[in-house]
Design an enzyme around this catalytic site. Structure first.
Site, mmCIF file in Angstrom:
data_model
loop_
_atom_site.group_PDB
_atom_site.id
_atom_site.type_symbol
_atom_site.label_atom_id
_atom_site.label_comp_id
_atom_site.label_asym_id
_atom_site.label_seq_id
_atom_site.Cartn_x
_atom_site.Cartn_y
_atom_site.Cartn_z
ATOM 1 N N ARG A 71 50.619 43.644 36.217
ATOM 2 C CA ARG A 71 49.485 42.723 36.242
ATOM 3 C C ARG A 71 48.975 42.480 34.823
ATOM 4 O O ARG A 71 48.663 41.341 34.470
ATOM 5 C CB ARG A 71 48.371 43.275 37.143
ATOM 6 N N GLN A 102 34.160 39.898 39.152
ATOM 7 C CA GLN A 102 34.869 40.945 39.888
ATOM 8 C C GLN A 102 36.284 41.108 39.322
ATOM 9 O O GLN A 102 36.999 42.014 39.695
ATOM 10 C CB GLN A 102 34.944 40.576 41.374
ATOM 11 N N ASN A 103 36.656 40.196 38.436
ATOM 12 C CA ASN A 103 38.016 40.185 37.907
ATOM 13 C C ASN A 103 38.222 41.243 36.836
ATOM 14 O O ASN A 103 37.313 41.549 36.071
ATOM 15 C CB ASN A 103 38.351 38.794 37.354
ATOM 16 N N ASP A 105 40.710 40.811 34.642
ATOM 17 C CA ASP A 105 41.391 40.151 33.519
ATOM 18 C C ASP A 105 40.375 39.863 32.412
ATOM 19 O O ASP A 105 39.178 40.084 32.586
ATOM 20 C CB ASP A 105 42.090 38.865 33.989
ATOM 21 N N HIS A 120 34.240 45.369 38.517
ATOM 22 C CA HIS A 120 35.382 46.137 39.026
ATOM 23 C C HIS A 120 36.269 46.649 37.900
ATOM 24 O O HIS A 120 37.461 46.930 38.105
ATOM 25 C CB HIS A 120 36.188 45.290 40.019
ATOM 26 N N CYS A 128 41.429 58.386 30.646
ATOM 27 C CA CYS A 128 42.164 59.497 31.260
ATOM 28 C C CYS A 128 41.439 59.952 32.523
ATOM 29 O O CYS A 128 40.254 59.663 32.721
ATOM 30 C CB CYS A 128 42.371 60.634 30.269
ATOM 31 N N CYS A 160 46.739 61.539 27.920
ATOM 32 C CA CYS A 160 45.573 61.400 27.050
ATOM 33 C C CYS A 160 45.825 62.156 25.747
ATOM 34 O O CYS A 160 46.266 63.310 25.775
ATOM 35 C CB CYS A 160 44.338 61.972 27.760
ATOM 36 N N SER A 202 35.931 35.425 47.871
ATOM 37 C CA SER A 202 35.943 35.319 49.341
ATOM 38 C C SER A 202 34.689 35.945 49.943
ATOM 39 O O SER A 202 34.445 35.807 51.136
ATOM 40 C CB SER A 202 37.191 36.023 49.887
ATOM 41 N N ASN A 226 34.410 26.679 45.882
ATOM 42 C CA ASN A 226 35.550 27.307 46.552
ATOM 43 C C ASN A 226 36.222 26.262 47.432
ATOM 44 O O ASN A 226 35.526 25.545 48.154
ATOM 45 C CB ASN A 226 35.066 28.472 47.431
HETATM 46 N N1 APR Z 1 39.289 27.764 42.527
HETATM 47 C C1 APR Z 1 38.238 28.316 43.205
HETATM 48 N N2 APR Z 1 38.398 29.197 44.230
HETATM 49 C C2 APR Z 1 39.666 29.490 44.596
HETATM 50 C C3 APR Z 1 40.801 28.935 43.948
HETATM 51 C C4 APR Z 1 40.563 28.037 42.866
HETATM 52 N N3 APR Z 1 41.568 27.494 42.200
HETATM 53 N N4 APR Z 1 41.924 29.433 44.541
HETATM 54 C C5 APR Z 1 41.498 30.272 45.536
HETATM 55 N N5 APR Z 1 40.140 30.301 45.566
HETATM 56 C C6 APR Z 1 39.268 31.084 46.444
HETATM 57 C C7 APR Z 1 39.846 31.436 47.792
HETATM 58 O O1 APR Z 1 39.565 30.426 48.749
HETATM 59 C C8 APR Z 1 39.144 32.747 48.129
HETATM 60 O O2 APR Z 1 37.925 32.505 48.824
HETATM 61 O O3 APR Z 1 39.057 32.316 45.779
HETATM 62 C C9 APR Z 1 38.821 33.335 46.742
HETATM 63 C C10 APR Z 1 39.644 34.557 46.337
HETATM 64 O O4 APR Z 1 39.307 35.599 47.205
HETATM 65 P P1 APR Z 1 39.973 37.054 47.033
HETATM 66 O O5 APR Z 1 41.417 36.899 46.840
HETATM 67 O O6 APR Z 1 39.475 37.845 48.182
HETATM 68 O O7 APR Z 1 39.375 37.581 45.653
HETATM 69 P P2 APR Z 1 37.946 38.217 45.353
HETATM 70 O O8 APR Z 1 36.877 37.647 46.208
HETATM 71 O O9 APR Z 1 37.750 38.150 43.894
HETATM 72 O O10 APR Z 1 38.201 39.759 45.768
HETATM 73 C C11 APR Z 1 37.173 40.673 45.576
HETATM 74 O O11 APR Z 1 38.605 42.490 46.210
HETATM 75 O O12 APR Z 1 40.722 43.275 46.183
HETATM 76 C C12 APR Z 1 39.477 43.458 45.656
HETATM 77 O O13 APR Z 1 38.829 44.406 43.574
HETATM 78 C C13 APR Z 1 39.457 43.290 44.144
HETATM 79 O O14 APR Z 1 37.821 42.136 42.764
HETATM 80 C C14 APR Z 1 38.584 42.052 43.941
HETATM 81 C C15 APR Z 1 37.730 42.022 45.191
#
Ligand code: APR
Length: 262
Positions: A71, A102-103, A105, A120, A128, A160, A202, A226
């Protein structure tokens, strides 16, 4: 959409304190997979219990470390998209704004956002596993991309240099508490803003998913970007159904149109 965008732009353009909460969707158009999107989402392809828990790391550190290196390599080759840049522009326009992500990156930072709150953790802050959690350093990864877990992408985690304990990814795993200072700062900002923009999440992972509700209950206008409906729809004053890289630049342009025309 045009009417909803106009209303959202009006709210954003006159806001004094703004909070932006982002999830994996903001980085989707940079080629970084989300977690729960059908088929393409990481959790649709890999087993979270096998890869994103402390137990999984102790059971198979090479598999878990390899996955996070995979990743990290992908993120290192990705570029911020117009959605990330629009958020940095909001921070420039509204000095009293807070970006919460929450990302794991670093695309917000690379787009110019100052000090985003990482709820997160980060792919770029290994430490470590000892109680002290000594910060660790990384080898350059741009040339050697480890394979995916189902392609034998095992990589032994480093030790470490201070205490020889194993080094783990600096992310928050399922079942782990969020960094307290980050969570407190995020909740305080949400409880004290005029507008909260929630982008590309989400809204199913707590406590992060609580943040838009905190803002709404404190009287702020919550705006969601979204392409899909989410459980957050019900706390939102406006739902903008589109992608981050398409909607956010249009929203920012509309919000400060008048000011620029003078
Ligand atoms: N632009 C805007 N929204 C988008 C796009 C886009 N190009 N592509 C997808 N989405 C939306 C989807 O419809 C979905 O509702 O982004 C959301 C992504 O949801 P998740 O994959 O569940 O990601 P997230 O909400 O960040 O997850 C929360 O869960 O797995 C853990 O720690 C991890 O931080 C993460 C947390």
């Amino acid at each position: 959409m045009a009417e909803a965008l106009r209303r959202a732009a009006q709210l954003l353009g006159s806001a004094r304190r703004v909070v932006v909460l982002t999830g994996a969707g903001i980085s989707a158009e940079s080629g970084v997979p989300t977690f729960r999107d059908d088929l393409t989402g990481l959790w649709a392809r890999f087993d979270a219990q096998q890869l994103a828990t402390a137990e999984a790391f102790h059971a198979d550190p090479d598999l878990v470390w390899g996955w996070y290196e995979w990743r990290r390599a992908r993120v290192s080759r990705a570029e911020p998209n117009p959605g990330h840049r629009a958020i940095a522009a909001i921070q420039t326009r509204v000095p009293d704004s807070t970006v919460i992500t929450q990302n794991v990156d670093d695309l917000h930072e690379r787009a110019g956002t100052r000090a985003p709150i990482h709820l997160h953790g980060s792919l770029f802050a290994p430490r470590c596993i000892a109680a002290a959690g000594h910060p660790a350093t990384f080898e350059d990864i741009s040339e050697s991309e480890p394979g995916q877990p189902d392609e034998g992408g095992r990589v032994a985690p480093p030790q470490c240099t201070s205490c020889s304990a194993l080094v783990r990814p600096g992310v928050v795993w399922f079942g782990e508490a969020l960094p307290q200072a980050a969570l407190t700062a995020a909740v305080e900002a949400a409880a004290d803003c005029d507008v909260l923009l929630t982008v590309g999440t989400s809204g199913v992972v707590y406590p992060a998913a609580e943040i838009p509700g905190i803002a709404a209950r404190s009287g702020a206008a919550v705006i969601q970007v979204n392409p899909q409906p989410t459980p957050l729809d019900r706390v939102c004053a406006i739902n903008l159904r589109g992608t981050a890289a398409q909607v956010l630049p249009a929203l920012v342009a509309a919000a400060w149109e008048e000011t620029d025309e003078g």
